[in-house]
Design a protein around this motif. Structure first.
Motif, mmCIF file in Angstrom:
data_model
loop_
_atom_site.group_PDB
_atom_site.id
_atom_site.type_symbol
_atom_site.label_atom_id
_atom_site.label_comp_id
_atom_site.label_asym_id
_atom_site.label_seq_id
_atom_site.Cartn_x
_atom_site.Cartn_y
_atom_site.Cartn_z
ATOM 1 N N GLY A 294 0.738 -1.238 0.242
ATOM 2 C CA GLY A 294 -0.045 -0.380 -0.073
ATOM 3 C C GLY A 294 1.090 0.786 0.113
ATOM 4 O O GLY A 294 0.884 2.290 -0.604
ATOM 5 N N GLU A 295 2.344 1.105 1.012
ATOM 6 C CA GLU A 295 2.781 2.569 0.321
ATOM 7 C C GLU A 295 3.499 2.732 -0.345
ATOM 8 O O GLU A 295 3.826 3.758 -0.507
ATOM 9 C CB GLU A 295 4.024 2.137 2.202
ATOM 10 N N TYR A 296 4.327 1.834 -1.301
ATOM 11 C CA TYR A 296 4.764 1.300 -2.129
ATOM 12 C C TYR A 296 4.179 1.505 -3.457
ATOM 13 O O TYR A 296 4.645 2.620 -4.125
ATOM 14 C CB TYR A 296 5.318 -0.119 -2.729
ATOM 15 N N LEU A 297 2.729 1.658 -3.560
ATOM 16 C CA LEU A 297 1.928 1.924 -4.611
ATOM 17 C C LEU A 297 1.494 3.142 -5.064
ATOM 18 O O LEU A 297 0.462 4.000 -6.184
ATOM 19 C CB LEU A 297 1.485 1.022 -4.558
ATOM 20 N N SER A 298 1.465 4.186 -3.835
ATOM 21 C CA SER A 298 0.285 5.546 -3.698
ATOM 22 C C SER A 298 1.821 6.004 -2.890
ATOM 23 O O SER A 298 1.358 7.000 -3.297
ATOM 24 C CB SER A 298 -0.564 5.165 -2.102
ATOM 25 N N GLU A 299 3.055 5.908 -2.420
ATOM 26 C CA GLU A 299 3.636 6.987 -2.976
ATOM 27 C C GLU A 299 4.526 7.707 -4.338
ATOM 28 O O GLU A 299 4.019 6.838 -5.091
ATOM 29 C CB GLU A 299 5.534 6.133 -2.827
ATOM 30 N N LEU B 213 -6.137 4.361 -1.421
ATOM 31 C CA LEU B 213 -5.690 2.745 -1.362
ATOM 32 C C LEU B 213 -6.229 2.293 0.345
ATOM 33 O O LEU B 213 -6.162 2.567 0.842
ATOM 34 C CB LEU B 213 -4.149 1.717 -1.959
ATOM 35 N N TYR B 214 -6.905 1.147 0.244
ATOM 36 C CA TYR B 214 -6.882 0.460 1.774
ATOM 37 C C TYR B 214 -6.654 -0.751 1.007
ATOM 38 O O TYR B 214 -7.220 -1.373 0.005
ATOM 39 C CB TYR B 214 -8.130 0.835 2.010
ATOM 40 N N ARG B 215 -6.559 -1.348 2.307
ATOM 41 C CA ARG B 215 -6.849 -3.006 1.985
ATOM 42 C C ARG B 215 -7.116 -3.423 3.579
ATOM 43 O O ARG B 215 -6.383 -3.422 4.627
ATOM 44 C CB ARG B 215 -5.473 -4.010 2.196
ATOM 45 N N GLY B 216 -8.206 -4.312 3.869
ATOM 46 C CA GLY B 216 -8.773 -4.586 5.543
ATOM 47 C C GLY B 216 -8.528 -3.007 6.346
ATOM 48 O O GLY B 216 -9.267 -2.036 5.725
ATOM 49 N N LYS B 217 -8.022 -3.246 7.072
ATOM 50 C CA LYS B 217 -8.253 -1.914 8.388
ATOM 51 C C LYS B 217 -7.035 -0.863 7.871
ATOM 52 O O LYS B 217 -7.090 0.263 8.579
ATOM 53 C CB LYS B 217 -7.817 -2.588 9.655
ATOM 54 N N HIS B 218 -6.300 -0.683 6.954
ATOM 55 C CA HIS B 218 -5.180 -0.378 6.570
ATOM 56 C C HIS B 218 -5.026 0.981 5.844
ATOM 57 O O HIS B 218 -6.500 0.129 4.389
ATOM 58 C CB HIS B 218 -3.430 -0.595 6.359
ATOM 59 N N VAL B 219 -5.437 1.518 5.419
ATOM 60 C CA VAL B 219 -5.900 3.390 4.840
ATOM 61 C C VAL B 219 -4.196 3.274 4.216
ATOM 62 O O VAL B 219 -3.379 4.071 4.645
ATOM 63 C CB VAL B 219 -6.173 4.124 4.663
ATOM 64 N N PHE B 220 -4.232 4.127 2.885
ATOM 65 C CA PHE B 220 -2.813 4.009 2.631
ATOM 66 C C PHE B 220 -3.459 5.502 1.506
ATOM 67 O O PHE B 220 -3.701 5.487 1.139
ATOM 68 C CB PHE B 220 -1.828 3.294 1.455
ATOM 69 N N ILE B 221 -2.235 6.609 1.827
ATOM 70 C CA ILE B 221 -2.052 7.289 0.946
ATOM 71 C C ILE B 221 -1.251 8.324 0.619
ATOM 72 O O ILE B 221 -0.160 8.287 1.673
ATOM 73 C CB ILE B 221 -3.274 8.660 1.761
ATOM 74 N N ASN B 222 -1.109 8.594 -0.634
ATOM 75 C CA ASN B 222 0.412 9.231 -0.327
ATOM 76 C C ASN B 222 1.604 8.579 0.178
ATOM 77 O O ASN B 222 2.977 9.089 -0.057
ATOM 78 C CB ASN B 222 0.929 10.518 -0.581
ATOM 79 N N GLY B 223 2.443 7.355 -0.267
ATOM 80 C CA GLY B 223 2.730 6.641 1.053
ATOM 81 C C GLY B 223 3.292 6.278 1.925
ATOM 82 O O GLY B 223 3.988 6.174 3.123
#
Length: 371
Positions: A271-276, A311-321
């Protein structure tokens, strides 16, 4: 699922089942009546900017040459056989971003960018292949495409471009404005402008596993916990002082084998890699952040910046890395924002204090804007 004129009458499910990663698809009038989103002059101006990735490809006297932007000066339009490539136009133009979002039947984690290719008569970049899937939308003028499922991916040596040495075309099409050609990865193709033309390329991300592996090991370095220090209280006199002993290797191997990673670790990394954001992406903060943010938010809602990847997956939310875990109630509003890329005022007014604080921080950073 509704059929999609963008896909020539196919539903997204039919397209993914029968064509995605498998075979080309020519779609006549995928976008009927389509007109360019930018004039050539606007595109040329964009290529002069430091925060825009651009390239100039020329083919003179059988020699290919590539110049990387910023491009202060371009050849005259009357000169044949040159091409300007401008990457990530969706990051800088609302219309280009809206066009790219029409392809969200492919997940955001795979959707990359919209590139615009401007070419004068006979311009192109030679026979080549892309490592990822691509949709080639004709925006202005005509372009002749030659394609072939070649197995020989040998490249011309010494060329500044990755030109296929033994390209054998099997099919040929001339695309008019609104026509679109889909090509799966490593499908050889060559596009040649018929007069002045512009082509929009919708590309997708497919990072090499080697790149992912290296990045993941760097990511995990921050979470590895191996207490203690190497010791050998039962050491015997060395017969061969320069030799690394089997006992030393075994002890170190035992400790390294304690390193484990979980599905959560992989999800957070991906999530961090693809939203960076890419290195060329810069966000603009509002000149005067609002003091009464909650009240304005309730009236106008919130919109993700076109440069923001959420992006998100399960309980995790990702934004700009960046990543964080969200509770069930907060996750509902955040995943809605990620999927729709906006929240209306009524929905935004109901978010929790934690989400409100996050939205305000993102607003100050330029990651979101008021609707």
């Amino acid at each position: 699922m509704k059929k999609n004129t963008l896909l020539g009458g196919l539903t997204p499910a039919q397209f993914l089942r029968d064509y995605w990663h498998k075979k080309p698809l020519l779609i006549r009038q995928a976008l009927p009546g389509f007109t360019p989103l930018l004039t050539p002059e606007a595109l040329f101006a964009m290529a002069q900017r430091e925060d825009v990735e651009s390239r100039l490809v020329t083919h003179v006297k059988q020699q290919w040459q590539v110049a990387n932007g910023p491009l202060e000066k371009l050849p005259p339009i009357s000169q044949k056989d040159w091409t300007l490539l401008v990457q990530g136009v969706n990051l800088h133009h609302d219309g280009a971003d809206s066009l790219l979002r029409q392809f969200r039947f492919i997940p955001d984690a795979r959707l990359d960018d919209l590139m615009i290719s401007y070419a004068t008569d006979t311009g192109g970049v030679g026979p080549h292949f892309d490592s990822c899937d691509v949709f080639l939308l004709q925006a202005h003028g005509q372009r002749r495409w030659k394609i072939g499922a070649t197995q020989d991916l040998t490249l011309v040596k010494g060329s500044s471009l990755k030109i296929l040495k033994n390209f054998v075309p099997e099919q040929e099409f001339v695309l008019e404005p609104g026509d679109m050609l889909y090509l799966p990865p490593q499908y050889a193709h060559e596009g040649t402008a018929i007069g002045e033309c512009m082509t929009y390329s919708i590309g997708f991300r497919a990072p090499p596993f080697q790149e992912l592996g290296e990045a993941f090991l760097q990511f995990m370095a921050d979470s590895i916990d191996l207490p203690g220090r190497y010791a050998d209280p039962d050491l015997k006199p060395a017969k061969h002082p320069a030799e690394i002993s089997r006992e030393m290797l075994a002890q170190i191997a035992d400790e390294l084998n304690k390193v484990r990673f979980t599905e959560d670790d992989i999800a957070i990394f991906v999530g961090e890699y693809l939203s960076e954001p890419k290195a060329s992406v810069f966000f603009e903060s509002p000149a005067r952040p609002l003091a009464r943010f909650r009240a304005t938010l309730a009236k106008r809602g919130i919109v993700l910046s076109r440069k923001t990847q959420m992006l998100y997956r399960g309980k995790h939310v990702f934004i700009n890395g960046e990543s964080f875990a969200a509770g069930r109630a907060d996750k509902a509003s955040l995943t809605l924002l990620a999927d729709q890329r906006q929240l209306d005022g009524a929905t935004a007014a109901q978010v929790s204090t934690d989400v409100l604080e996050a939205l305000y921080t993102w607003y100050e950073d330029g990651w979101v804007t008021l609707g």
